[in-house]
Design an enzyme around this catalytic site. Structure first.
Site: not given
Ligand SMILES: [Cu+2]
Ligand SMILES: *[C@@H]1O[C@H](CO)[C@@H](O)[C@H](O)[C@H]1NC(C)=O
Ligand SMILES: *[C@@H]1O[C@H](CO)[C@@H](O)[C@H](O)[C@H]1NC(C)=O
Ligand SMILES: *[C@@H]1O[C@H](CO)[C@@H](O)[C@H](O)[C@H]1NC(C)=O
Ligand SMILES: *[C@@H]1O[C@H](CO)[C@@H](O)[C@H](O)[C@H]1NC(C)=O
Length: 644
Positions: A239, A283, A301, A501-502, A587
């Site tokens: 992240c 993030y 994050w 996601y990801h 992301h």
């Molecule tokens: Cu993530």
């Protein structure tokens, strides 16, 4: 129309990978140890397994196992259950999967890569292909323990129906198995290798920040995936913010270890610890600037919440400096989860004179200046587009300051994504951006990826219509391509694996797109340890055969200054060129890719093209130079380093 797409997606999703009954199947192997015969992989008993010969002598690698299903199936997956007796000897590492209709002629691999060295079930899904024979070739033992191969069970997945996909809608080709979930990715300029990483563990991020990152590298030239554990930078790079620097090195900031930075040098194949950021972040987004520095902002994050204002990395001083004049407040969204999400994943573009244009995901757009202590100016609203968390923004024409934005959802999670699409045109830093609302996408998407192609079209892949991290429930397998000439989106052939996601996607130097990952959620069902290659329609003739590609035979310089004129020789006549900066992504954010259309002077096989003189347009770094012929077919790219 939307309902029809929804039906296709659901039915495809549910029917995609049905386990095929194994009754009557036969199996052949190159070697077995008596008591561990090949038929053990078909006996439905997890306690038995096939093992290659080890006594009286070890039979050397590679090994292979060929399954004859006795009739044709529409095959689209294979599962491999390693031995379940607590011993790891023979776990398959590097491998290839091939199909055949007659057991004699074998096509190119439908999948290859490296499996993780553990006893968990490995699922490989690939493009549906009619076949009677499936062959798994084991090239290495996953732990390098010895020359063995073992397998407890092998199952084949198939689809009840099959229509040969039209290449006019592109083609999904080989699946690449990774020993980790590829959550972040960067294109390495030297050989077109792709570097990916997860976190400290192959399939989860939770419990990280112990200073370790698992990486893998896909090498298209050799068709192999190697892996590596990075400990020397003491940085769990899950992240992070991510930018390609002025020499083409992936520069990774924060994440699970929130103020650490790490730089990968492809030339020496080493990871280098960078200086710690002044503000700990996860993030955030970062952007490479016209003067080679790197700007970052946001990232609540991790490392504490709020006030994640801008800071800047100077390559020459090798330090981070706060920019108090670059407040994060003007770019916050109104996310339901508060500041923890409101400053995540900014859509940043390095632009003229060291400036940064922030196109989203907030409905408000902004300019950040990075000189002195920094500055900020509003750039207007993105028309009536709401906050668009985890949407995409792609600079498809840097010469004219054109950015396509698509999708996203008002909130990071538990929020309906939009089909919205806009074209933003930016000019001088500080001026209001022009925004055109254009035709919507066919499919609402959050957590998708957007990739600019050599011809200026933008490939939109993956995502889901209702944003829920670590869920594939409302995912779409159908990508689309946006054409800047018609300003319309066209749906492409469906891929084999949901990418939500990801997930990641990048343009490769051969004009294909790698789309991979999704998950990293531990014991969940949405971990995807793989990627798949998409060949855009421009690589095919109308009859489906591969298009003849123009070839760049030589280039006068592979390292140039902005404003330089380059002579390019080709093997056949071409009509246009483009430069695309090597991408990096995690992301949904790729602040590195951008396309510069180039108008050539010349004819036949000799042309000159001129790199824009403004480093805000031609950001310093590694770029891919493509030549495109009158039929729209791009060459394989040559890499060019552009500097100030
Ligand atoms: Cu993530
Ligand atoms: C599979 O094994 C057989 C038997 O050793 C060998 O003849 C064949 O070349 C192998 N095929 C592949 C593709 O490795
Ligand atoms: C065999 O292992 C698979 C994968 O772990 C599991 O789903 C299945 O239930 C097991 N079957 C038996 C008979 O133990
Ligand atoms: C980075 O974080 C560590 C641990 O919180 C802290 O000890 C260190 O001082 C930080 N570095 C900077 C430059 O703030
Ligand atoms: C570049 O930015 C600096 C500092 O913001 C400003 O003083 C200068 O006028 C700008 N130059 C141009 C060409 O816009």
């Amino acid at each position: 129309m939307l309902q029809l797409y929804a039906f296709i997606v659901l039915s495809f999703f549910h029917l995609a990978a049905t386990q095929t009954p194994r009754t009557g199947w036969t199996v052949a192997v190159d070697s077995f140890q008596p008591g561990n015969e090949a038929t053990r992989v078909l006996d439905g008993d997890n306690t038995t397994f096939w093992h290659t010969g080890f006594s009286p002598v070890n039979v050397p690698l590679p090994h292979n196992i060929t399954i004859d299903m006795q009739k044709l199936y529409y095959v689209n997956g294979l599962s491999y259950l390693p031995r379940q007796d607590g011993n790891s000897n023979g776990n398959i590492g590097q491998h290839k999967i091939q199909l055949s209709t007659d057991g004699v002629n074998w096509g190119a691999p439908v999948a290859f890569g490296t499996y993780l060295d553990d006893n968990s079930l490995k699922n490989t899904l690939f493009t549906t292909t009619p076949a009677q024979y499936v062959r798994l070739i084991a090239l290495t033992e996953a732990g390098g323990r010895g020359p063995w191969t073992s397998a407890s069970e092998i199952n084949i997945f198939s689809s009840p129906s099959y229509t040969s996909p039209s290449t006019s809608l592109g083609q999904w080709s080989v699946t690449i198995d990774f020993p980790i979930v590829p959550v972040a990715a960067a294109m390495l300029h030297d050989t077109g290798r792709v570097l990916v990483w997860s976190s400290f563990a192959p399939g989860t991020f939770s419990g990280g920040s112990g200073g370790v990152t698992l990486t893998a590298t896909y090498d298209p030239a050799s068709g192999t995936v190697s892996h590596r554990t990075v400990t020397n930078t003491r940085h769990d790079m899950f992240c992070p913010g991510l930018s390609m620097d002025a020499t083409g090195r992936p520069f990774v900031t924060g994440g699970n270890d929130a103020n650490k930075t790490s730089i990968y040098d492809p030339n020496s194949n080493t990871w280098i610890a960078g200086p710690e950021m002044r503000i700990a972040r996860g993030y955030q987004s970062s952007a490479a600037l016209s003067d080679g520095r790197i700007f970052t902002i946001g990232g609540s994050w991790s490392g504490g919440q709020g006030n994640k204002n801008g800071e800047i990395y100077s390559t020459t001083a090798n330090t981070w400096t706060l920019l108090p004049g670059c407040p994060v407040a003007p770019m916050l969204t109104n996310d339901a989860q508060g500041v923890y999400r409101q400053d995540n994943h900014g859509w940043l573009f390095g632009w003229k004179n060291g400036s940064v244009f922030q196109a989203g995901p907030s409905k408000a757009m902004n300019w950040y200046g990075t000189m002195g202590s920094g500055s900020q100016q509003p750039a207007g609203l993105r028309a009536s587009d709401p906050d668009s968390m985890n949407g995409n923004a792609v600079m498809f024409d840097a010469v004219n300051g054109k950015i396509l934005t698509v999708g996203g959802a008002p909130n990071y999670q538990n929020s309906f994504a939009t089909t919205n699409a806009h074209v933003i045109t930016i000019g001088a830093p500080g001026t209001t951006a022009a925004v055109a609302t254009i035709n919507n996408m066919n499919q609402a998407r959050s957590f998708a990826n957007g990739v600019v192609l050599p011809n200026g079209q933008v490939f939109i892949v993956g995502g889901e219509s209702y944003a829920v991290p670590f869920s594939d429930d409302t995912s779409t397998l159908i990508p689309e391509i946006w054409d800047p000439v018609t300003s319309k989106f066209t749906i492409m052939n469906p891929m084999s694996i949901p990418r939500t996601y990801h997930s990641i996607a990048l343009l490769l130097p051969d004009g294909t797109v790698i789309s991979g990952g999704g998950g990293l959620c531990g014991g969940c069902l949405t971990n995807h340890f793989d990627a798949q290659i998409f060949r855009p329609p421009y690589l095919f003739n109308t009859n489906g055969s591969p298009a003849t590609r123009p070839k760049i035979t030589s280039i006068s310089a592979t390292s140039v200054k902005v404003g330089a004129t380059v002579t390019v020789n080709t093997d056949s006549a071409v009509t246009s060129f483009s430069l695309i900066r090597g991408g990096s992504t995690t992301h949904t954010v790729d602040t590195d890719q951008r396309r510069i259309p180039l108008t050539p002077i010349g004819s036949a096989t000799t042309y000159t093209v001129t790199v824009p003189g403004d480093p805000g347009i031609a950001l310093p770094g590694q770029w891919m130079l493509f030549a495109i012929n009158a039929a729209g077919v791009p060459s394989v790219a040559r890499t060019v380093l552009v500097s100030n």
